[in-house]
Design a protein around this motif. Structure first.
Motif, mmCIF file in Angstrom:
data_model
loop_
_atom_site.group_PDB
_atom_site.id
_atom_site.type_symbol
_atom_site.label_atom_id
_atom_site.label_comp_id
_atom_site.label_asym_id
_atom_site.label_seq_id
_atom_site.Cartn_x
_atom_site.Cartn_y
_atom_site.Cartn_z
ATOM 1 N N PRO B 78 -25.505 -83.045 8.561
ATOM 2 C CA PRO B 78 -25.628 -84.498 8.712
ATOM 3 C C PRO B 78 -25.530 -84.943 10.160
ATOM 4 O O PRO B 78 -26.113 -85.960 10.530
ATOM 5 N N ARG B 81 -28.720 -85.722 11.756
ATOM 6 C CA ARG B 81 -29.493 -86.881 11.333
ATOM 7 C C ARG B 81 -28.835 -88.202 11.697
ATOM 8 O O ARG B 81 -29.496 -89.203 11.885
ATOM 9 N N LEU B 82 -27.498 -88.231 11.729
ATOM 10 C CA LEU B 82 -26.801 -89.506 11.860
ATOM 11 C C LEU B 82 -26.257 -89.695 13.262
ATOM 12 O O LEU B 82 -25.911 -88.746 13.929
ATOM 13 N N LYS B 83 -26.165 -90.951 13.658
ATOM 14 C CA LYS B 83 -25.629 -91.243 14.981
ATOM 15 C C LYS B 83 -24.108 -91.239 14.955
ATOM 16 O O LYS B 83 -23.500 -91.111 13.924
#
Lengths: 291, 295
Positions: B78, B81-83
Motif C-alpha cells: 500500500p 499507492r498511498l501518500k
C-alpha cells in the motif's frame, strides 16, 4: 437476536459519528492528523470524573465543565504547538509527530493522576437496560445515539447554511485564498479546534458512562474515526454517517460470526479496499483527493 | 554489574530497532507507526518455535526474519499507492491488528498471559546463559545490523531512498522504480526489527503483548527522531540517550509506580521539543524541513 445486532450497530455507529465529525472538523481545516484528538476524548471523560467524584457536582454540570475544559485544552494545544510550527511552514509529518508526542505526554499525565485501572462515574444505581424491540439499550448508549443524531444534524446545518460554516468550508478549501477575501483563517482554525475538542470530549464522557474509562481509551475510537472519515470521504457529513453505519455493521456482523477480536482487522481490511479503489472515499469528490 | 549489562543489552536491542526504522523514516521519509508490530512478530516467532518445536536458534532467527519480512512487504505494497498521511493510518492499522492478534489468539500466542519459559539459545554448541554472553550476542548482532545499514545507505539503493524522501515526484520522473524501492525498504526494515525481537525474547525469556503496543512504536520513532533521522549514528545516540535517561530517574527518588509513566512523558515530551526546536535530532541529517512538491 437480530434486533440486538441492529441496536448495537446503531450504538457503535453513533460513537464513530461523534468522534469522526469532530475529527473531520479539525482535519478539514488544518490538513494533518491531529492525533492528540484521541487524548482529548479521554481527558473529557477524566475531567467529568474529577468534577463528579471529587468535587461532587451534579452530573450535568460536571459534563459541561469537562467539555468546556477539554475544548480549552484542544485550543491550548493548537496555540502552543501547532501555530508556531505552521508559521514556519512545517511539513505535515512534523505536526503529526508532535501530536503523537502530545498524546503520549497527556496520556501518561492522566495515568499518573488517576491510575491505569478502569474508572466509572457513579451517578445512579446499576440497573437493567431498557428494552426496545426485544433488544437492550442502556441510558448512556441511548444518550450517545441521540447526541450523534443531534450533532450531525446541527453540524450539517451549520456547515451548509450559516455564515461561519461557509467560512469554514472556504478555509478548508483554500486557506490563502480565504485569507485574501477577508476570512481570518486563524480564528476559524481556533474555532474548529474548540468545537471539535468539545464534541470529542462529549463522546468520551458518554463512552465512559457506558463502559468506563482508562487512559488509553481514546486511541481506538480515534483510529476508527479516521477510518470512517477516509471511507466516507472528507468534508462530507453524509459520508461520515454512511461510513460509520457501514463500518459498524461489518464489525458487528463479523463479530457475530468470527468473534469480537477481529473488529479492528475488519475495519482496516475495509479501509484498504476502499482506499486502493476509491481514494476519495465513498461519497467524497475527486477534486478533494489529497492522498 | 548485572544491571549495567542489562542496560547495555537493552541499548543494543533499541539500536537495532531504531536503525531499522531509520531506514524508513530517516532515509525514505515515510512515517511508520507499525514498528513495534514487526518487533513483536520477530519475538513471538522465535518464542513459539523454540517453545513448541524446540528448533535451534539459527533456524528460529531465519524464520522470524522471513515472517517479519513478509509482513513488511504486506505494508510496503500500500505504501507504493498511498501518500504520506493516509499511509500512516494504514501502518497504525497494522500495528493495532498485530497487537489484537497477539492479545486475543490465546491458543496460539498465550494471549495476555504471554509466553513464559523461553529456553536459552544454543548457537552451534555455544550455550548462552549469563548476561555477559547475552551482551556479546547482542553486540555482535547490533554490529552486523549497523554494517548492513551502512552498506544499504551508502549504495545506489540508499541514494534512491533519499531521493524519495526529498522529492518523490522527481525520483519517479527520473525513472527510478520508487514503488519497488519502498516495498524493499519495508522488507529490510521489518526483518531487522525481527532480529531485535528475537534477542529480546531469548534474553527476557518471557514475552507478552504489552511490550509491543502503539506506545512502543512511538518510542521507537522518538529514538530515531531524537537521535537524528537520516544518519547512521543517530539511532545509536537516540537509543543510548533514551534508555539511560529514564534509568537515571530511579536514582532521583521517584516512587517506582511512577517511573513507567515518567519515562513515557520524557520521550513524548522530548519528541515534541525536538520536532519544534531541532527536528534533525541530535546528530541527524534530515530535518523534515524540505517541502515536498507543492500541491
Amino acid at each position: 437476536m437480530i434486533n440486538q445486532i441492529i441496536i448495537n450497530i446503531l450504538i457503535d455507529s453513533s460513537c464513530y459519528i461523534l468522534v469522526a465529525i469532530s475529527f473531520m472538523l479539525i482535519y478539514q481545516i488544518c490538513h494533518f492528523f491531529h492525533f492528540a484528538h484521541g487524548i482529548i476524548l479521554a481527558a473529557g471523560a477524566y475531567l467529568a470524573f474529577l468534577f463528579k467524584m471529587h468535587y461532587d457536582l451534579p452530573i450535568s454540570i460536571s459534563m459541561l465543565f469537562a467539555i468546556l475544559l477539554s475544548a480549552l485544552l484542544g485550543c491550548l494545544i493548537e496555540i502552543l504547538f501547532y501555530r508556531p510550527l505552521k508559521k514556519r511552514d512545517s511539513q505535515h509529518l512534523i505536526l503529526l509527530l508532535v501530536s503523537l508526542g502530545i498524546y503520549i505526554v497527556i496520556e501518561n499525565t492522566i495515568s499518573i493522576l488517576w491510575g491505569n485501572s478502569l474508572k466509572v462515574i457513579r451517578f445512579r444505581d446499576i440497573e437493567e437496560g431498557m428494552k426496545v424491540f426485544n433488544a437492550y439499550i442502556t441510558p448512556p448508549q441511548l444518550a450517545m445515539v441521540i447526541a450523534s443524531i443531534v450533532i450531525s444534524g446541527f453540524a450539517a446545518f451549520v456547515l451548509k447554511k450559516t455564515k461561519i460554516g461557509y467560512m469554514m468550508r472556504a478555509v478548508a478549501s483554500d486557506e490563502k485564498l480565504a485569507n485574501i477575501t477577508g476570512i481570518d483563517s486563524r480564528s476559524i482554525l481556533f474555532f474548529a479546534f474548540a468545537i471539535g475538542s468539545g464534541i470529542v470530549a462529549l463522546s468520551g464522557i458518554l463512552l465512559s458512562l457506558d463502559v468506563g474509562m482508562t487512559p488509553h481509551m481514546g486511541m481506538v475510537p480515534m483510529i476508527m474515526a479516521i477510518v470512517v472519515m477516509m471511507i466516507g470521504g472528507i468534508g462530507n457529513i453524509a459520508g461520515i454517517i454512511l461510513g460509520s453505519v457501514l463500518l459498524s455493521s461489518l464489525q458487528n456482523i463479523g463479530a457475530w460470526y468470527f468473534g469480537i477480536q477481529w473488529q479492528e482487522t475488519i475495519a482496516f481490511m475495509v479501509l484498504i479496499i476502499i482506499l486502493l479503489n476509491r481514494p476519495q472515499g465513498l461519497l467524497g469528490s475527486k477534486a478533494k483527493v489529497k492522498f | 554489574m548485572e544491571y549495567l549489562l542489562h542496560i547495555l543489552i537493552m541499548i543494543c536491542i533499541y539500536v537495532i530497532l531504531a536503525q531499522s526504522l531509520n531506514l524508513v523514516i530517516g532515509y525514505t521519509g515515510i512515517i511508520s507507526i507499525a514498528h513495534a508490530a514487526f518487533y513483536g512478530i520477530g519475538a513471538y516467532t522465535v518464542a513459539l518455535m523454540s517453545l513448541k518445536l524446540g528448533t535451534p536458534f539459527s533456524l528460529n532467527m531465519v524464520c522470524a526474519i522471513t515472517l517479519s519480512g513478509l509482513c513488511g512487504a504486506l505494508i510496503g505494497v500500500p505504501s507504493a499507492r498511498l501518500k504520506g498521511d493516509s499511509f500512516v493510518v494504514i501502518t497504525f492499522g497494522f500495528q493495532i491488528i498485530t497487537f489484537s492478534i497477539l492479545n486475543n489468539c490465546v491458543a496460539l500466542t498465550g494471549g495476555p498471559m504471554g509466553l513464559p519459559g523461553i529456553p536459552r539459545p544454543d548457537i552451534f554448541g555455544w550455550r548462552i546463559s549469563s548476561h555477559y554472553e547475552f551482551l556479546i550476542l547482542a553486540v555482535l548482532l547490533t554490529g552486523v545490523i549497523f554494517l548492513v545499514s551502512r552498506r544499504i545507505t551508502e549504495s545506489p539503493f540508499g541514494r534512491i531512498l533519499k531521493a524519495i524522501r526529498e522529492d518523490e515526484m522527481f525520483a519517479i520522473a527520473a525513472g527510478k522504480d520508487v514503488a519497488m524501492c519502498k516495498i524493499l525498504v519495508f522488507i529490510i526494515s521489518s526483518s531487522m526489527a525481527a532480529v531485535a525481537g528475537a534477542i529480546y525474547a531469548y534474553y527476557i525469556s518471557y514475552i507478552d503483548p504489552t511490550s509491543f503496543t502503539i506506545n512502543e512504536s512511538i518510542f521507537i520513532i522518538s529514538l530515531v527522531i531524537i537521535g537524528g533521522a537520516g544518519s547512521l549514528w543517530g539511532p545509536v545516540v537516540g537509543a543510548v540517550v533514551l534508555v539511560i535517561l529514564p534509568e537515571l530517574l530511579r536514582f532521583v527518588g521517584i516512587p517506582s509506580s511512577l517511573t513507567a509513566n515518567l519515562r513515557q512523558i520524557l520521550y513524548g515530551g522530548l519528541l515534541v521539543v525536538f520536532m519544534i526546536w531541532r527536528p534533525q535530532g541530535l546528530v541527524g541529517e534530515y530535518g523534515f524541513q524540505f517541502e515536498k512538491t507543492k500541491k
